[in-house]
Design a protein around this motif. Structure first.
Motif, PDB file in Angstrom:
ATOM      1  N   GLN A  84       3.053   5.498  -3.245  1.00 29.91           N
ATOM      2  CA  GLN A  84       3.512   7.064  -2.639  1.00 29.91           C
ATOM      3  C   GLN A  84       4.789   6.979  -2.735  1.00 29.91           C
ATOM      4  OE1 GLN A  84       1.398   9.506  -1.630  1.00 29.91           O
ATOM      5  NE2 GLN A  84       3.257  10.468  -1.696  1.00 29.91           N
ATOM      6  N   LYS A 117       0.936  -1.195  -0.030  1.00 31.42           N
ATOM      7  CA  LYS A 117       0.159  -0.103  -0.132  1.00 31.42           C
ATOM      8  C   LYS A 117       0.905   1.261   0.008  1.00 31.42           C
ATOM      9  CE  LYS A 117      -3.997  -2.162   2.316  1.00 31.42           C
ATOM     10  NZ  LYS A 117      -4.752  -2.111   3.640  1.00 31.42           N
ATOM     11  N   ASN A 118       1.992   1.177   0.607  1.00 33.58           N
ATOM     12  CA  ASN A 118       3.180   2.481   0.533  1.00 33.58           C
ATOM     13  C   ASN A 118       3.986   2.395  -0.588  1.00 33.58           C
ATOM     14  OD1 ASN A 118       2.217   2.878   3.083  1.00 33.58           O
ATOM     15  ND2 ASN A 118       3.428   1.267   4.061  1.00 33.58           N
TER      16      ASN A 118
END
Length: 263
Positions: free
Chosen positions: A187, A183-184
């Motif tokens: 980014q 999920k990171n």
């Protein structure tokens, strides 16, 4: 590479795009962040004046360097490679190039590919064990990641230790590599590249109703019936096929499970 003392050095973002592993989202994000694509391209892949992909994945090291020179001359800052793989150790040594890729769990990638093809009518409505493997489409053949990274499908026998070693070396040489489900990761990629994260989600599998409308527009009015019938049998068939899939893809499983993310 500097026009003035304040000019930024040239940078070419080179994206290794694996089918149904988030690639269209990366390419859309690049466009939103002002990256310049090749004058003619298809989803980031450079194409010639006739619309055919330029086989940049077949270039040797000298040809790769010349292509980067060519992109710098044109002001191109983003290219994608979807139908083959580059010599990433050589690209890593070029300070102008930033390479990246995302890997998705091999089984999840295939299931996504299968559902997408069924929903879009890109392949006949068929059970997954008839969808995979395919005799010519690389993203529907065994050891897809491994063979791509090792220099192309068919360069060695599937299951060959040399194939696994070559793929591992190529993957380790990619500057940014991550699990699509981290999920990171996206980014982190945007931070590394100085991009604004627009949270783009591109090329999603259409719903059954939308798929039926798309196919009706093409004159295919039997699409809805075939897919309703297929979906009623689909889940059990998908689950039952997984052990066979894993047997056919031990190198991809090992490559993915051993992925050392760089984000």
């Amino acid at each position: 590479m500097h026009d003035t003392l304040t000019a930024k050095p040239y940078r070419l973002v080179w994206f290794q795009h694996f089918h149904k592993a988030g690639g269209s989202s990366v390419i859309a994000e690049a466009g939103l962040n002002g990256e310049r694509f090749y004058p003619r391209h298809y989803n980031g892949n450079p194409v010639d004046e006739n619309g055919w992909e330029i086989p940049i994945w077949r270039m040797d090291e000298a040809e790769q360097r010349a292509f980067v020179d060519h992109c710098e001359t044109l002001g191109v800052t983003f290219v994608a490679t979807e139908w083959g793989s580059q010599i990433y150790p050589a690209l890593r040594d070029d300070p102008r190039v930033f390479s990246l890729t995302f890997l998705r769990d091999p089984w999840d990638r295939l299931v996504s590919n299968y559902r997408y093809a069924m929903a879009r009518g890109n392949a006949p409505a068929t059970p997954i064990d008839q969808f995979f493997p395919h005799h010519s489409l690389m993203f529907r053949q065994p050891e897809y990641y491994t063979r791509m990274l090792a220099g192309g499908l068919g360069v060695c026998k599937a299951g060959d230790a040399a194939l696994a070693a070559a793929a591992g070396e190529a993957l380790a040489a990619i500057d940014f590599r991550a699990d699509l489900y981290n999920k990171n990761a996206f980014q982190a990629l945007c931070h590394r590249l100085g991009w604004t994260n627009h949270a783009v989600v591109s090329n999603k599998t259409p719903g059954l109703a939308m798929g039926a409308l798309q196919q009706a527009a093409r004159g295919d009015f039997g699409f809805l019936y075939r897919n309703i019938k297929l979906r009623s049998e689909q889940w059990n068939g998908i689950k039952a096929f997984r052990p066979r899939f894993e047997e056919m893809n031990p190198l991809d499983r090992a490559l993915f499970d051993g992925l050392e993310e760089s984000c």
